[in-house]
Design an enzyme around this catalytic site. Structure first.
Site, mmCIF file in Angstrom:
data_model
loop_
_atom_site.group_PDB
_atom_site.id
_atom_site.type_symbol
_atom_site.label_atom_id
_atom_site.label_comp_id
_atom_site.label_asym_id
_atom_site.label_seq_id
_atom_site.Cartn_x
_atom_site.Cartn_y
_atom_site.Cartn_z
ATOM 1 C CB THR A 143 -7.364 67.406 -0.232
ATOM 2 O OG1 THR A 143 -7.754 67.526 1.123
ATOM 3 C CG2 THR A 143 -8.283 66.444 -0.956
ATOM 4 N N GLY A 195 -7.983 72.251 0.795
ATOM 5 C CA GLY A 195 -7.925 73.391 1.695
ATOM 6 C C GLY A 195 -8.388 73.035 3.089
#
Length: 276
Positions: A143, A195
């Protein structure tokens, strides 16, 4: 982190900083920095988003500002270049926070957002194979996100992602979920996560870090303790950008690496992939 990715991070930092330096809002600085990363094709967001198991690329994004706690997000959008722009439009043009799926894509096209050619490899999805493999564990993720504070003291956070490798169609991670992937509150600070989203969701990590900031914890201590809890309680894996309301910040992760950076307008932006 490759040389090209490091250059992409520096470009995003310059864009965000110069907007703030000219009196721009934290919200716009976050949005525009993330646009640079989405458009680069070098990260798992926007043009670089990965394909899901049915061969389709679907993307998530969210953005939040800390003054009035406004927030907007999209999940599973297809065919647009900058999901972060769609997320801001949800925040500013509707009474909603989150739009999902084909109707989120239709919403984006109503505003004539820049499209991106659909890079698809349509293939038959076998749930029998997928569910026996349990492919979410240990997959790569990436991300992109940003946090900022402007001259008025308002903080903002945003994030954008293409998900994780070999992802089940319909899966939504932490990125578009306010309080999980992002959170911003002028009374505490701003947080953006990266994550494995399943763990981040289960512990509402972004809000948890902000709550600790509100209680007086330093950004580094708040990040370190929440990420430690994530690992010990549910074996999660994540990294975070944390910005306190007074401007102090931390970059922390419990993954082997996390490409990130910061800049104070002097010299070259600092970028790297190992922070603690």
């Amino acid at each position: 982190m490759t040389v090209a990715q490091a250059a992409g991070l520096r470009a995003a930092l310059r864009v965000g900083y110069h907007l703030l330096d000219r009196g721009g809002s934290a919200l716009t600085a976050v949005e525009q920095a993330i646009r640079v990363l989405e458009g680069s094709g070098l990260f798992n967001a926007g043009a670089g988003s990965r394909l899901q198991l049915d061969g389709v690329r679907r993307m998530d994004a969210s953005i939040m500002e800390g003054d009035c706690l406004r927030a907007g997000a999209v999940a599973s959008v297809e065919g647009i270049a900058h999901p972060i722009v769609a997320a801001r439009l949800v925040m500013e043009t509707t009474d909603h926070v989150l739009l999902v799926g084909p109707l989120a894509t239709k919403f984006s096209r109503y505003f004539k957002l820049e499209r991106h050619p659909l890079r698809t490899i349509r293939r038959r999805l076998s749930y029998d194979v997928v569910l026996t493999r349990k492919s979410l564990a240990g997959e790569r993720h990436g991300t992109v996100g940003a946090v900022a504070r402007d001259r008025s003291g308002t903080v903002a956070a945003g994030a954008s992602t293409g998900g994780i490798d070999r992802m089940l169609p319909g899966r939504v991670g932490d990125t578009p979920l306010i309080g999980c992937g992002v959170y911003a509150d002028n009374q505490s600070g701003a947080v953006a996560m990266t994550g494995l989203g399943e763990g981040i969701i289960r512990m509402a990590v972004a809000k948890e870090i902000c709550d600790r900031l509100a209680q007086g914890a330093l950004p580094s201590a708040a990040a370190r303790q929440v990420l430690k809890n994530l690992v010990t309680r549910i074996q999660g894996a994540a990294g975070t950008l944390v910005l306190a309301s007074d401007g102090r910040f931390a970059i922390s992760h419990v993954t082997p690496r996390m490409a990130a950076g910061w800049w104070d307008g002097k010299g070259e932006p600092t970028v790297g992939d190992q922070f603690q």
